[in-house]
Design a protein around this motif. Structure first.
Motif, PDB file in Angstrom:
ATOM      1  N   SER A   1       0.907  -1.251  -0.227  1.00 22.99           N
ATOM      2  CA  SER A   1       0.001  -0.181  -0.107  1.00 22.99           C
ATOM      3  C   SER A   1       0.951   1.309   0.049  1.00 22.99           C
ATOM      4  O   SER A   1       0.665   2.256  -0.686  1.00 22.99           O
ATOM      5  CB  SER A   1      -0.888  -0.054   1.312  1.00 22.99           C
ATOM      6  OG  SER A   1      -0.224   0.192   2.413  1.00 22.99           O
ATOM      7  N   ALA A   2       2.074   1.090   0.669  1.00 25.71           N
ATOM      8  CA  ALA A   2       2.931   2.317   0.545  1.00 25.71           C
ATOM      9  C   ALA A   2       3.427   2.475  -0.677  1.00 25.71           C
ATOM     10  O   ALA A   2       3.647   3.678  -1.062  1.00 25.71           O
ATOM     11  CB  ALA A   2       4.088   2.390   1.813  1.00 25.71           C
ATOM     12  N   PHE A   3       3.710   1.626  -1.357  1.00 27.73           N
ATOM     13  CA  PHE A   3       4.278   1.598  -2.763  1.00 27.73           C
ATOM     14  C   PHE A   3       3.117   2.169  -3.866  1.00 27.73           C
ATOM     15  O   PHE A   3       3.408   3.125  -4.501  1.00 27.73           O
ATOM     16  CB  PHE A   3       4.523   0.206  -3.406  1.00 27.73           C
ATOM     17  CG  PHE A   3       4.696   0.315  -4.701  1.00 27.73           C
ATOM     18  CD1 PHE A   3       5.823   0.688  -5.532  1.00 27.73           C
ATOM     19  CD2 PHE A   3       3.753  -0.036  -5.743  1.00 27.73           C
ATOM     20  CE1 PHE A   3       5.955   0.696  -6.851  1.00 27.73           C
ATOM     21  CE2 PHE A   3       3.895  -0.190  -7.069  1.00 27.73           C
ATOM     22  CZ  PHE A   3       5.400   0.240  -7.633  1.00 27.73           C
ATOM     23  N   LEU A   4       1.916   2.081  -3.474  1.00 30.11           N
ATOM     24  CA  LEU A   4       0.631   2.454  -4.491  1.00 30.11           C
ATOM     25  C   LEU A   4       0.465   3.782  -4.213  1.00 30.11           C
ATOM     26  O   LEU A   4       0.349   4.519  -5.029  1.00 30.11           O
ATOM     27  CB  LEU A   4      -0.749   1.660  -4.092  1.00 30.11           C
ATOM     28  CG  LEU A   4      -0.607  -0.004  -4.711  1.00 30.11           C
ATOM     29  CD1 LEU A   4      -1.823  -0.694  -4.187  1.00 30.11           C
ATOM     30  CD2 LEU A   4      -0.388  -0.002  -5.965  1.00 30.11           C
ATOM     31  N   VAL A   5       0.552   4.191  -2.643  1.00 28.43           N
ATOM     32  CA  VAL A   5       0.342   5.539  -2.526  1.00 28.43           C
ATOM     33  C   VAL A   5       1.583   6.423  -2.886  1.00 28.43           C
ATOM     34  O   VAL A   5       1.363   7.600  -3.365  1.00 28.43           O
ATOM     35  CB  VAL A   5       0.081   5.630  -1.052  1.00 28.43           C
ATOM     36  CG1 VAL A   5       0.005   7.244  -0.349  1.00 28.43           C
ATOM     37  CG2 VAL A   5      -1.296   4.896  -0.625  1.00 28.43           C
ATOM     38  N   GLY A   6       2.722   5.838  -2.690  1.00 33.16           N
ATOM     39  CA  GLY A   6       4.049   6.675  -2.899  1.00 33.16           C
ATOM     40  C   GLY A   6       3.841   6.975  -4.527  1.00 33.16           C
ATOM     41  O   GLY A   6       4.231   7.918  -5.057  1.00 33.16           O
ATOM     42  N   GLN A   7       3.602   6.016  -5.306  1.00 32.15           N
ATOM     43  CA  GLN A   7       3.540   6.083  -6.678  1.00 32.15           C
ATOM     44  C   GLN A   7       2.516   7.017  -7.239  1.00 32.15           C
ATOM     45  O   GLN A   7       2.798   7.936  -8.301  1.00 32.15           O
ATOM     46  CB  GLN A   7       3.011   4.881  -7.287  1.00 32.15           C
ATOM     47  CG  GLN A   7       3.269   4.553  -8.907  1.00 32.15           C
ATOM     48  CD  GLN A   7       2.799   3.382  -9.260  1.00 32.15           C
ATOM     49  OE1 GLN A   7       1.678   2.840  -9.105  1.00 32.15           O
ATOM     50  NE2 GLN A   7       3.933   2.633 -10.114  1.00 32.15           N
ATOM     51  N   GLN A   8       1.432   6.873  -6.794  1.00 32.78           N
ATOM     52  CA  GLN A   8       0.454   7.800  -7.091  1.00 32.78           C
ATOM     53  C   GLN A   8       0.656   9.574  -6.873  1.00 32.78           C
ATOM     54  O   GLN A   8       0.458  10.511  -7.489  1.00 32.78           O
ATOM     55  CB  GLN A   8      -1.111   7.665  -6.671  1.00 32.78           C
ATOM     56  CG  GLN A   8      -1.669   6.399  -7.113  1.00 32.78           C
ATOM     57  CD  GLN A   8      -1.668   6.667  -8.760  1.00 32.78           C
ATOM     58  OE1 GLN A   8      -2.458   7.871  -8.993  1.00 32.78           O
ATOM     59  NE2 GLN A   8      -1.818   5.572  -9.552  1.00 32.78           N
ATOM     60  N   ALA A   9       1.327   9.514  -5.613  1.00 35.68           N
ATOM     61  CA  ALA A   9       1.958  10.829  -5.177  1.00 35.68           C
ATOM     62  C   ALA A   9       2.848  11.519  -6.061  1.00 35.68           C
ATOM     63  O   ALA A   9       2.884  12.389  -6.443  1.00 35.68           O
ATOM     64  CB  ALA A   9       2.472  10.667  -3.545  1.00 35.68           C
ATOM     65  N   ALA A  10       3.795  10.500  -6.403  1.00 39.58           N
ATOM     66  CA  ALA A  10       5.001  11.157  -7.115  1.00 39.58           C
ATOM     67  C   ALA A  10       4.386  11.510  -8.595  1.00 39.58           C
ATOM     68  O   ALA A  10       4.809  12.344  -9.141  1.00 39.58           O
ATOM     69  CB  ALA A  10       6.133   9.817  -7.341  1.00 39.58           C
ATOM     70  N   ARG A  11       3.228  10.697  -9.028  1.00 40.48           N
ATOM     71  CA  ARG A  11       2.881  11.157 -10.386  1.00 40.48           C
ATOM     72  C   ARG A  11       2.266  12.503 -10.249  1.00 40.48           C
ATOM     73  O   ARG A  11       2.249  13.226 -11.417  1.00 40.48           O
ATOM     74  CB  ARG A  11       1.739  10.009 -10.765  1.00 40.48           C
ATOM     75  CG  ARG A  11       2.341   8.849 -11.060  1.00 40.48           C
ATOM     76  CD  ARG A  11       1.310   7.734 -11.579  1.00 40.48           C
ATOM     77  NE  ARG A  11       2.141   6.433 -12.311  1.00 40.48           N
ATOM     78  CZ  ARG A  11       1.348   5.370 -12.201  1.00 40.48           C
ATOM     79  NH1 ARG A  11       0.015   5.096 -12.035  1.00 40.48           N
ATOM     80  NH2 ARG A  11       2.132   4.239 -12.934  1.00 40.48           N
ATOM     81  N   ARG A  12       1.545  12.635  -9.403  1.00 46.67           N
ATOM     82  CA  ARG A  12       0.555  13.971  -9.310  1.00 46.67           C
ATOM     83  C   ARG A  12       1.800  15.244  -8.921  1.00 46.67           C
ATOM     84  O   ARG A  12       1.560  16.107  -9.397  1.00 46.67           O
ATOM     85  CB  ARG A  12      -0.336  13.824  -8.070  1.00 46.67           C
ATOM     86  CG  ARG A  12      -1.466  13.059  -8.322  1.00 46.67           C
ATOM     87  CD  ARG A  12      -2.328  13.354  -9.359  1.00 46.67           C
ATOM     88  NE  ARG A  12      -3.615  12.693  -9.500  1.00 46.67           N
ATOM     89  CZ  ARG A  12      -4.318  12.783 -10.377  1.00 46.67           C
ATOM     90  NH1 ARG A  12      -4.582  13.805 -10.806  1.00 46.67           N
ATOM     91  NH2 ARG A  12      -5.247  11.786 -10.537  1.00 46.67           N
ATOM     92  N   MET A  13       2.655  14.805  -7.792  1.00 46.85           N
ATOM     93  CA  MET A  13       3.512  16.079  -7.475  1.00 46.85           C
ATOM     94  C   MET A  13       4.603  16.404  -8.581  1.00 46.85           C
ATOM     95  O   MET A  13       4.866  17.570  -8.536  1.00 46.85           O
ATOM     96  CB  MET A  13       4.356  15.602  -6.088  1.00 46.85           C
ATOM     97  CG  MET A  13       3.463  15.414  -4.779  1.00 46.85           C
ATOM     98  SD  MET A  13       4.418  14.918  -3.499  1.00 46.85           S
ATOM     99  CE  MET A  13       3.056  14.868  -2.466  1.00 46.85           C
ATOM    100  N   ARG A  14       4.984  15.418  -9.353  1.00 48.51           N
ATOM    101  CA  ARG A  14       5.941  15.981 -10.388  1.00 48.51           C
ATOM    102  C   ARG A  14       5.315  16.996 -11.260  1.00 48.51           C
ATOM    103  O   ARG A  14       6.069  17.669 -12.101  1.00 48.51           O
ATOM    104  CB  ARG A  14       6.531  14.643 -11.151  1.00 48.51           C
ATOM    105  CG  ARG A  14       5.454  14.068 -12.038  1.00 48.51           C
ATOM    106  CD  ARG A  14       5.962  12.634 -12.761  1.00 48.51           C
ATOM    107  NE  ARG A  14       5.058  12.043 -13.535  1.00 48.51           N
ATOM    108  CZ  ARG A  14       5.355  10.892 -14.145  1.00 48.51           C
ATOM    109  NH1 ARG A  14       6.497  10.495 -13.990  1.00 48.51           N
ATOM    110  NH2 ARG A  14       4.381  10.237 -14.823  1.00 48.51           N
ATOM    111  N   GLU A  15       3.887  17.034 -11.508  1.00 48.46           N
ATOM    112  CA  GLU A  15       3.186  18.071 -12.229  1.00 48.46           C
ATOM    113  C   GLU A  15       3.115  19.259 -11.424  1.00 48.46           C
ATOM    114  O   GLU A  15       2.706  20.259 -12.064  1.00 48.46           O
ATOM    115  CB  GLU A  15       1.971  17.423 -12.871  1.00 48.46           C
ATOM    116  CG  GLU A  15       2.277  16.209 -13.342  1.00 48.46           C
ATOM    117  CD  GLU A  15       3.161  16.468 -14.778  1.00 48.46           C
ATOM    118  OE1 GLU A  15       3.077  17.458 -15.212  1.00 48.46           O
ATOM    119  OE2 GLU A  15       3.929  15.139 -15.115  1.00 48.46           O
TER     120      GLU A  15
END
Length: 257
Positions: free
Chosen positions: A123-137
């Motif tokens: 779950s940490a991987f999934l949350v971190g992945q989505q957070a990174a996708r959003r934050m890089r923009e």
């Protein structure tokens, strides 16, 4: 005022995944007090404590199974659409399934161990992945940062206790994930931090005392105070990028380690 100035002056959007009465509630109250738009996600968003946060702090409640990729993706899409792109994401999920606590190695059902790892590290991987996708923009703020991702962890991230093999695996995996993410994302302007809590956490009860379900009532600050843990998370989010911290271990002054 330029378009960039307008975008970077918008309030922070904080998303806390794993809503409950301890660290998550303390973070939600503090972040809202600091003027952030706050979302809290839980498998059961109808917990009384989350309704209270909604009424008293204006926190938005969301349903999410953080171990399910589609559910996590939907959560981030809903938060971004209703509150704005997250600039602070806290993953605050223990992950242990009922019945696995203090089980000997030979007595643990393999399925329970797998579920613990899925609920915590995956779950940490999934949350971190989505957070990174959003934050890089995101547009960089005045500090040059695009966002902060914080992972709550436990003593088992630092040492594998007896009768705790599955949890140790999950916590070590979560710590490794955070380290890999930090090395990848911090040069891109995204601050990644892990906070192992090496203590029992005592949250405030209805009578005003602080207590933990196993460790009892706090005496002379022997239990970690979630309100002060939240302060640490806020400080991490506001750190200057020239001195970003990756790992901060928190423990009471009387804790043996």
């Amino acid at each position: 005022m330029t378009e960039t100035d307008t975008q970077t002056s918008l309030p922070d959007v904080a998303l806390i995944v794993g809503g409950g009465p301890g660290i998550s509630s303390s973070c939600a109250r503090l972040f809202a007090k600091e003027g952030m738009r706050v979302a809290v996600a839980a498998r059961n968003p109808d917990k009384p404590v989350l309704h209270t946060l909604e009424k008293t702090c204006g926190v938005r409640r969301y349903a999410c199974d953080a171990s399910d990729p589609a559910s996590v993706e939907l959560l981030f899409g809903n938060v971004a659409g209703e509150l704005g792109a997250p600039t602070l994401v806290v993953h605050n999920i223990d992950g242990r399934v009922p019945g696995i606590f203090r089980k000997g190695l030979v007595d643990v059902e393999p399925g329970m161990a797998f579920d613990t790892i899925r609920n915590s590290a995956f779950s940490a991987f999934l949350v971190g992945q989505q957070a990174a996708r959003r934050m890089r923009e995101n547009k960089p703020n005045a500090n040059g940062a695009k966002g902060t991702i914080i992972f709550t962890n436990a003593s088992a991230a630092l040492k594998g206790y007896p009768l705790s093999g599955a949890f140790a695996m999950a916590c070590h995996a979560k710590a490794g994930l955070a380290q890999s993410m930090a090395r990848e994302l911090m040069p891109q302007g995204i601050h990644v931090a892990t906070v192992p809590i090496d203590a029992a956490i005592g949250w405030t009860q209805e009578d005003g005392t602080r207590a933990h379900r196993l460790a009892g009532t706090s005496v002379d600050d022997n239990l970690a105070d979630p309100d002060h843990i939240a302060q640490t998370y806020l400080q991490l989010h506001r750190q200057h990028r020239s001195t970003w911290a990756f790992e901060i271990v928190l423990r009471p002054w009387v804790e043996k380690w």
